[in-house]
Design a protein around this motif. Structure first.
Motif, mmCIF file in Angstrom:
data_model
loop_
_atom_site.group_PDB
_atom_site.id
_atom_site.type_symbol
_atom_site.label_atom_id
_atom_site.label_comp_id
_atom_site.label_asym_id
_atom_site.label_seq_id
_atom_site.Cartn_x
_atom_site.Cartn_y
_atom_site.Cartn_z
ATOM 1 N N LYS A 73 45.416 46.340 62.872
ATOM 2 C CA LYS A 73 43.988 46.682 62.814
ATOM 3 C C LYS A 73 43.648 47.037 61.371
ATOM 4 N N ILE A 74 42.910 46.140 60.711
ATOM 5 C CA ILE A 74 42.508 46.413 59.324
ATOM 6 C C ILE A 74 41.112 47.029 59.373
ATOM 7 N N PRO A 75 40.991 48.303 58.961
ATOM 8 C CA PRO A 75 39.660 48.925 59.009
ATOM 9 C C PRO A 75 38.668 48.191 58.103
ATOM 10 N N LEU A 76 37.430 48.136 58.547
ATOM 11 C CA LEU A 76 36.366 47.475 57.781
ATOM 12 C C LEU A 76 36.307 48.012 56.351
ATOM 13 N N GLU A 77 36.507 49.300 56.244
ATOM 14 C CA GLU A 77 36.458 49.960 54.932
ATOM 15 C C GLU A 77 37.487 49.341 53.960
ATOM 16 N N GLN A 78 38.630 48.878 54.513
ATOM 17 C CA GLN A 78 39.650 48.289 53.630
ATOM 18 C C GLN A 78 39.256 46.886 53.177
ATOM 19 N N TYR A 79 38.570 46.157 54.056
ATOM 20 C CA TYR A 79 38.053 44.852 53.616
ATOM 21 C C TYR A 79 37.075 45.061 52.461
ATOM 22 N N ALA A 80 36.145 45.990 52.656
ATOM 23 C CA ALA A 80 35.145 46.236 51.613
ATOM 24 C C ALA A 80 35.829 46.694 50.328
ATOM 25 N N ALA A 81 36.844 47.553 50.473
ATOM 26 C CA ALA A 81 37.552 48.047 49.282
ATOM 27 C C ALA A 81 38.237 46.886 48.564
ATOM 28 N N PHE A 82 38.820 45.967 49.336
ATOM 29 C CA PHE A 82 39.509 44.827 48.718
ATOM 30 C C PHE A 82 38.522 43.979 47.916
ATOM 31 N N VAL A 83 37.385 43.673 48.519
ATOM 32 C CA VAL A 83 36.378 42.840 47.849
ATOM 33 C C VAL A 83 35.850 43.569 46.600
ATOM 34 N N ASN A 84 35.555 44.869 46.747
ATOM 35 C CA ASN A 84 35.017 45.610 45.598
ATOM 36 C C ASN A 84 36.071 45.771 44.498
ATOM 37 N N MET A 85 37.328 45.936 44.898
ATOM 38 C CA MET A 85 38.399 46.046 43.892
ATOM 39 C C MET A 85 38.593 44.717 43.163
ATOM 40 N N LEU A 86 38.341 43.615 43.869
ATOM 41 C CA LEU A 86 38.422 42.313 43.183
ATOM 42 C C LEU A 86 37.387 42.272 42.058
ATOM 43 N N VAL A 87 36.163 42.727 42.348
ATOM 44 C CA VAL A 87 35.113 42.709 41.316
ATOM 45 C C VAL A 87 35.501 43.648 40.164
ATOM 46 N N ASP A 88 36.031 44.830 40.489
ATOM 47 C CA ASP A 88 36.462 45.760 39.431
ATOM 48 C C ASP A 88 37.568 45.132 38.580
ATOM 49 N N THR A 89 38.453 44.391 39.245
ATOM 50 C CA THR A 89 39.562 43.756 38.536
ATOM 51 C C THR A 89 39.049 42.653 37.615
ATOM 52 N N LEU A 90 38.060 41.888 38.102
ATOM 53 C CA LEU A 90 37.472 40.843 37.251
ATOM 54 C C LEU A 90 36.857 41.477 36.001
ATOM 55 N N ALA A 91 36.169 42.590 36.195
ATOM 56 C CA ALA A 91 35.534 43.273 35.053
ATOM 57 C C ALA A 91 36.600 43.735 34.056
ATOM 58 N N GLU A 92 37.668 44.305 34.587
ATOM 59 C CA GLU A 92 38.732 44.803 33.699
ATOM 60 C C GLU A 92 39.381 43.630 32.948
ATOM 61 N N ALA A 93 39.640 42.545 33.681
ATOM 62 C CA ALA A 93 40.324 41.407 33.062
ATOM 63 C C ALA A 93 39.426 40.702 32.040
ATOM 64 N N ALA A 94 38.122 40.658 32.311
ATOM 65 C CA ALA A 94 37.209 39.990 31.376
ATOM 66 C C ALA A 94 36.988 40.845 30.129
ATOM 67 N N GLY A 95 37.155 42.147 30.257
ATOM 68 C CA GLY A 95 37.038 43.057 29.103
ATOM 69 C C GLY A 95 35.679 42.948 28.459
ATOM 70 N N ARG A 96 35.673 42.684 27.157
ATOM 71 C CA ARG A 96 34.405 42.668 26.414
ATOM 72 C C ARG A 96 33.533 41.480 26.763
ATOM 73 N N ALA A 97 34.090 40.486 27.448
ATOM 74 C CA ALA A 97 33.282 39.315 27.848
ATOM 75 C C ALA A 97 32.387 39.625 29.055
ATOM 76 N N TRP A 98 32.652 40.763 29.736
ATOM 77 C CA TRP A 98 31.893 41.147 30.941
ATOM 78 C C TRP A 98 30.484 41.572 30.541
ATOM 79 N N THR A 99 29.475 40.975 31.183
ATOM 80 C CA THR A 99 28.077 41.294 30.836
ATOM 81 C C THR A 99 27.370 41.930 32.030
ATOM 82 N N GLU A 100 26.196 42.482 31.761
ATOM 83 C CA GLU A 100 25.343 43.033 32.839
ATOM 84 C C GLU A 100 25.056 41.976 33.892
ATOM 85 N N ALA A 101 24.761 40.760 33.408
ATOM 86 C CA ALA A 101 24.415 39.670 34.341
ATOM 87 C C ALA A 101 25.607 39.350 35.239
#
Ligand code: HEM
Length: 144
Positions: free
Chosen positions: A87-115
């Protein structure tokens, strides 16, 4: 912004990360398993699954940006598949998706924009809404 415009902004992030030669997969899974260490034993082959989980989530987010017809059924399928992993709690799915976005931001570094921030986060919100519907046993409608 048009749907194609949003997807083009998101692709810029992926290109910047590819140019920097950064692998987001271990970054994401380190984050995820630090937050939910009890899930480590659910993976019999973490090495194999982590790349597929990451790719499939990125694809769903890009597919949502351009409203691809296959997105709702893909979400239904992976949520159904995951019923085999306990049983994967819904909260963990959301955390996984949101952590992916945080990871993209970290990996892109200075290339990450507001847009880019806005584009990825708005698709993540839609994806999480659709995952919630699939977890509730419904075939998700394409979210606005
Ligand atoms: C948007 C979210 C997610 C997507 C798109 C996704 C996608 C996938 C995919 C494509 C696989 C590989 C199936 C295969 O080829 O064998 C997989 C496996 C797996 N996923 Fe996810 N996943 C997501 C979220 C999660 C979350 C939140 C968990 C919580 C623990 C999780 C746990 C697992 C487990 C335990 C496996 C099996 C791995 C193994 O047998 O080693 N997934 N997932």
């Amino acid at each position: 912004m048009t749907n194609d415009g949003v997807a083009a902004v998101m692709e810029k992030t992926l290109l910047a990360i590819a140019d920097a030669n950064v692998d987001i997969v271990p970054m994401l899974f380190t984050r995820f398993l630090a937050a939910y260490p009890e899930q480590r034993t659910a993976f019999t082959n973490l090495e194999a699954a982590q790349g597929r989980m990451t790719n499939e989530t990125v694809e769903a987010l890009l597919g949502l940006a351009t409203r691809e017809y296959w997105v709702p059924v893909t979400i239904t399928n992976f949520v159904d598949l995951h019923r085999n992993y306990g049983k994967i709690p819904l909260e963990q799915y959301a955390a996984f998706v949101n952590m992916l976005v945080d990871t993209l931001a970290e990996a892109a570094g200075r290339a990450w924009t507001e847009a880019q921030d806005h584009a990825w986060k708005s698709q993540a919100k839609r994806l999480n809404g659709m995952i919630a519907e699939a977890c509730a046993g419904k075939t998700p409608a394409m979210y606005n």
